[in-house]
Scaffold this motif. Structure first.
Motif, PDB file in Angstrom:
ATOM      1  N   ARG A 303       0.848  -1.193   0.000  1.00  0.00           N
ATOM      2  CA  ARG A 303       0.000   0.000   0.000  1.00  0.00           C
ATOM      3  C   ARG A 303       0.882   1.242   0.000  1.00  0.00           C
ATOM      4  N   SER A 305       1.261   5.578  -0.352  1.00  0.00           N
ATOM      5  CA  SER A 305       0.560   6.844  -0.158  1.00  0.00           C
ATOM      6  C   SER A 305       1.534   7.988  -0.397  1.00  0.00           C
ATOM      7  N   THR A 323      -3.671   7.338  -2.254  1.00  0.00           N
ATOM      8  CA  THR A 323      -3.241   6.008  -1.835  1.00  0.00           C
ATOM      9  C   THR A 323      -3.472   5.031  -2.976  1.00  0.00           C
ATOM     10  N   TYR A 324      -2.621   3.999  -3.021  1.00  0.00           N
ATOM     11  CA  TYR A 324      -2.671   3.066  -4.146  1.00  0.00           C
ATOM     12  C   TYR A 324      -2.257   1.676  -3.699  1.00  0.00           C
ATOM     13  N   GLN A 342      -6.724  -0.999  -5.450  1.00  0.00           N
ATOM     14  CA  GLN A 342      -7.521   0.198  -5.207  1.00  0.00           C
ATOM     15  C   GLN A 342      -6.702   1.459  -5.457  1.00  0.00           C
ATOM     16  N   GLY A 344      -7.194   5.704  -4.095  1.00  0.00           N
ATOM     17  CA  GLY A 344      -8.048   6.583  -3.321  1.00  0.00           C
ATOM     18  C   GLY A 344      -7.457   7.970  -3.167  1.00  0.00           C
ATOM     19  N   ASN A 346      -7.467  11.419  -0.542  1.00  0.00           N
ATOM     20  CA  ASN A 346      -7.752  11.919   0.795  1.00  0.00           C
ATOM     21  C   ASN A 346      -7.616  13.431   0.814  1.00  0.00           C
ATOM     22  N   ASN A 363     -12.126  10.513   2.690  1.00  0.00           N
ATOM     23  CA  ASN A 363     -11.431   9.622   1.776  1.00  0.00           C
ATOM     24  C   ASN A 363     -12.429   9.029   0.782  1.00  0.00           C
ATOM     25  N   TYR A 364     -12.064   9.041  -0.494  1.00  0.00           N
ATOM     26  CA  TYR A 364     -12.849   8.343  -1.505  1.00  0.00           C
ATOM     27  C   TYR A 364     -11.930   7.367  -2.216  1.00  0.00           C
ATOM     28  N   THR A 365     -12.323   6.092  -2.250  1.00  0.00           N
ATOM     29  CA  THR A 365     -11.480   5.045  -2.824  1.00  0.00           C
ATOM     30  C   THR A 365     -12.279   4.225  -3.827  1.00  0.00           C
ATOM     31  N   GLU A 366     -11.721   4.029  -5.005  1.00  0.00           N
ATOM     32  CA  GLU A 366     -12.281   3.080  -5.963  1.00  0.00           C
ATOM     33  C   GLU A 366     -11.534   1.759  -5.813  1.00  0.00           C
ATOM     34  N   SER A 386     -16.762   1.147  -4.679  1.00  0.00           N
ATOM     35  CA  SER A 386     -16.031   2.254  -4.058  1.00  0.00           C
ATOM     36  C   SER A 386     -16.266   2.246  -2.551  1.00  0.00           C
TER      37      SER A 386
END
Length: 398
Positions: A303, A305, A323-324, A342, A344, A346, A363-366, A386
């Motif tokens: 992960r 960021s 974030t990835y 994912q 996202g 922030n 935070n929005y994450t796909e 999401s």
């Protein structure tokens, strides 16, 4: 600039871990250890996943909405003993799962499958400052974990029924089948209650800092934590419902991990932050005694960021980060975590007033598409999903 650097890092911590790979939730951050002496903090976050999918084959076209919302709480306190020795106590909820397949088991491939798992941890850390630039730290993490897992639906009925027959436990016969599937009735599902147990592990790390430019590189190793205890398993039968409870034992280890946290100022008002967390989920096996099969089939997770913080005034700091997690490209994933990879965004802010600091963010994450599989066979497709998370943090220097 160092005070500003810590403020920005704390803002990320309130929201950046809204959704992570495997069963990861808190990210096991130790950055509270770098707070100003005599500082306490409390963080509350709420996460709302939208994880939907549908069966890929007969007998149904059942659809699922499996992700339940959940909240997270963490607490910390940092202080110093002298100019070289400091400590921190951190309370968090590092791992968990809250999944439920909302369909009828008899007319869907995964309906009734669920996972309600959780862990709470207390970490006590000490840090020794060799110089103004080099420090080392370590401590003990005490952790409690447990919960319930149910495997239901036609896909699990077939897979587990076949496995039981392969072990000589069929739908008729003079052995354990008489407990599980008497009178030739067909197997339909499975449930295990995992009693909560305590375990302990180690945390070890080191940091390099240049206070004049708010630079800090911290590398932290979190060991595995072993849990073992009693479990109660039930095998369900079409004609009779839940079977008799079968007492058993379990043992599993929550994964080891490495956190790398970096920050540096690029001018008096701007800070760049980056982090990497590796979690070894590949060695995380939960094998109840009577089922004798692994409930968890999760790949290792990396992960990343990267973020930028900006001080707009003496009181106000804003932050944006990305974030990835790369998808593992697996043909199938566990139905207890039906996503793969994912990305996202922030957005956060922090307001300082005297000894009080208040942070918040969203935070929005796909999350990546994935086939949920049973026995290596894809049985449901999850796509276009999401997660939204919000966080709120209060820190006070006594």
């Amino acid at each position: 600039m160092n005070r500003f650097a810590l403020a920005a890092a704390a803002t990320i911590a309130a929201t950046a871990s809204a959704q992570a790979g495997g069963l990861d939730r808190s990210g096991q951050s130790i950055l509270a250890l770098f707070d100003a002496p005599d500082t306490g903090a409390a963080t509350l976050s709420w996460v709302n996943p939208s994880v939907t999918g549908s069966d890929t084959a007969a007998p149904t076209g059942a659809t699922y909405d499996v992700g339940n919302s959940y909240s997270q709480v963490s607490l910390s306190f940092a202080n110093e003993i002298n100019d070289r020795v400091s400590y921190a106590v951190i309370v968090d909820q590092p791992f968990g799962a809250d999944i439920f397949y909302n369909a009828t088991p008899q007319t869907s491939l995964l309906g009734g499958t669920k996972a309600d798992l959780g862990a709470e941890a207390v970490t006590v850390l000490g840090k020794y400052q060799f110089s103004d630039r080099v420090s080392a730290y370590g401590g003990v993490r005490v952790q409690r974990a447990g919960g319930e897992v149910a495997l239901n639906g036609q896909a699990y009925a077939q897979a587990i029924g076949t496995a039981l027959e392969g072990r000589g436990i069929g739908t008729a016969g003079p052995n354990a089948a008489d407990l599980l599937t008497p009178n030739g009735a067909g197997f339909t599902g499975y449930d295990v209650q995992i009693d909560e147990s305590w375990g302990a592990g180690l945390v070890i790390g080191a940091a390099y800092e240049i206070p004049e430019i708010a630079l800090r590189l911290a590398v932290t190793y979190n060991s595995k934590v072993t849990h073992s205890g009693d479990s109660v398993e039930r095998f369900s039968v079409a004609a009779l419902g839940d079977g008799a409870p079968l007492a058993g034992q379990y043992s599993f280890q929550t994964p080891q991990s490495i956190n790398i946290d970096f920050q540096t100022g690029i001018n008096p008002k701007t800070l760049v932050l980056a982090s990497l967390r590796w979690t070894e989920w590949g060695d995380f096996d939960v094998v109840p005694q009577n089922l004798n099969a692994d409930l968890a089939n999760i790949d290792d997770v990396y992960r990343w960021s990267v973020g930028v913080a900006r001080r707009f005034s003496d009181e106000f700091v804003g932050l944006a980060s990305v974030t990835y997690e790369k998808d593992n490209g697996s043909a199938t994933v566990s139905p207890l975590g039906p996503t793969d990879g994912q990305i996202g965004v922030n957005l956060g802010a922090r307001y300082d007033r005297g000894n009080l600091a208040v942070s918040g963010g969203i935070n929005y994450t796909e999350v990546g598409d994935a086939f949920a599989g049973v026995g290596g066979n894809p049985v449901a497709l999850f796509s276009d999903n999401s997660v939204v998370g919000v966080g709120f943090k209060v820190a006070y220097k006594f």
